[in-house]
Design an enzyme around this catalytic site. Sequence first.
Site, mmCIF file in Angstrom:
data_model
loop_
_atom_site.group_PDB
_atom_site.id
_atom_site.type_symbol
_atom_site.label_atom_id
_atom_site.label_comp_id
_atom_site.label_asym_id
_atom_site.label_seq_id
_atom_site.Cartn_x
_atom_site.Cartn_y
_atom_site.Cartn_z
ATOM 1 C CE LYS A 112 37.457 41.594 40.539
ATOM 2 N NZ LYS A 112 37.524 41.602 39.060
ATOM 3 C CB SER A 192 33.717 41.792 37.971
ATOM 4 O OG SER A 192 35.070 41.540 37.654
ATOM 5 C CB SER A 216 36.398 43.000 35.154
ATOM 6 O OG SER A 216 35.276 42.171 35.001
#
Length: 522
Positions: A112, A192, A216
Amino acid sequence: MASHSRLSLSLIFPFLLLLLLLSVATQGKHLSFSNRREATLSDLQLAFRRNQLTSRQLVEFYIREIHRLNPILKGVLELNPDALAQADRADRERRRAGRPLPKLHGIPILVKDNISTKDKMNTTAGSYALLGSVVPRDAGVVSKLRKAGAIILGKATLSEWSSYRGHNIPSGWSARGGQGKNPYTMGDPCGSSSGSAISVAANLVTVSLGTETDGSILCPSDSNSVVGIKPTVGLTSRDGVVPITPRQDTVGPICRTVSDAAYVLEAIAGEDIRDKATIEASKYVPKGGYAQFLRINGLRGKRVGIVRLFYEFGNNTFLQKTFEQHLKTLRQRGAALVDNLVIDNINELFTSSSEGIALSIEFKLSLNSYLKNLVASPVRTLADVIAFNKKHAKLEKLDEYNQDFMVEAQKTTGMGKIENEALSNMTRLSENGFEKLMKVNKLDAVAIPGVDFSPGVDFRHVLAIGGYPGIVVPAGYDKDEPFGICFGGLRGSEPKLIEIAYSFEQATKVRRPPPRLQKLKA
Ligand SMILES: *[C@@H]1O[C@H](CO)[C@@H](O)[C@H](O)[C@H]1NC(C)=O
Ligand SMILES: *[C@@H]1O[C@H](CO)[C@@H](O)[C@H](O)[C@H]1NC(C)=O
Ligand SMILES: *[C@@H]1O[C@H](CO)[C@@H](O)[C@H](O)[C@H]1NC(C)=O
Ligand SMILES: *[C@@H]1O[C@H](CO)[C@@H](O)[C@H](O)[C@H]1NC(C)=O
């Protein structure tokens, strides 16, 4: 004696010949594209050993797929310009190594975009404000990945600032990455860690890392039909990760199978002197790693709690039936279900504003400290980020999406009475709620439908504020839309959760790749 041995030789000879022919046949066979899609770490390592595949071929395959699909799916923010060189190095090391290599050796992974890599890539949490910033070093989890021989293929997209910019930032959207799409529905990928989940679901990479503060990892895994592990807070290092709060932030794997996720967790878990919480939590890391818990009989003898509040599906009888069937499977595989449980203080937990109060001040403190420690950066404080967004309103779409979370956080003035009260409230809510439920009923895990069907009663929030681990496994498709099942437990219970999740996955084998991708042409 002599005639006897001649006899056995003549019996064995045709058999040896057959073996030889078979091995020549498999040596020459190259993995087809369909094999590479959906391939697990074990499949790939076997193909490497049999010389059916090289890391270079695998990386080239993913780069082609990323060029084909990413313009639509937007799961990948940056490709590592060094990925092919890393693949070549892995191939050389494999040729020279006369011993088995780590499971992640020569395997491409996406991380990420809020996880630092000290290389040619940017680390920006999706925002232009951090473009051009220079990180001091690899994040703790990234140096562990490199040590395990993994190839850092690139950075995955995310909800900008992991959804901590403003309340109306769409899931999976960031200024730099654009709008990520769920490969099954072409809609909301959930955030997320959206890009990490989109990319493994769509076979743009083998495995990935996401981060979670509150939902997330679990939510995008659930929405994109993949396996996500949200580890106990502190089990994996947060050093070099753009923070929201060290009290809840955690880095974990997002993969297509429970076994791949267990191998990735094994590679990244454990002590890092730069994140003190990992020293305390290292007591949870089992000797011999997590793969030993990939047991087909992992459900046998487990006590699994069912909280019916989370099984409210409105009029959706399909979901109702599917989950009842799953509960039956858990029972058939030897688990004792403890049904109709109630979390004592659940109403207070879901109406409490404590988490919001704490996150606001913690985000300001920890982001300022992250920005201060960068070698170079266009922004050095949260105030700078807010000013940057205003100045570059067009670039950051400030006309469309606000930054109210950031503005609120900036207004906080330190850990005062209210903030400390919020922290002790969350400790109390966890201890008298989930923790009490687990202990009184002697549970190994609680099983929850992975999607928050009933608004306001989101199990991920329970796991978030207590720093508890959770794992999501694909559980079905409602028409196009994937959904998962989530198993949560007490701190350090990853071994049990992996046993349960693996056994469930092997019994159900629900996951199928997104059907409409084959037709997509970029
Ligand atoms: C990092 O950002 C710079 C500035 O936009 C860009 O030129 C560069 O290509 C980025 N790096 C990668 C690996 O994409
Ligand atoms: C990135 O990392 C943290 C820590 O793991 C994660 O929980 C959070 O959601 C992310 N924060 C930002 C600002 O991107
Ligand atoms: C269920 O269906 C009934 C009748 O169609 C409707 O009145 C009700 O609002 C629905 N409930 C939910 C939760 O969707
Ligand atoms: C803490 O909990 C108490 C009791 O429920 C409540 O009255 C108070 O408002 C809470 N404080 C914060 C800061 O959330």
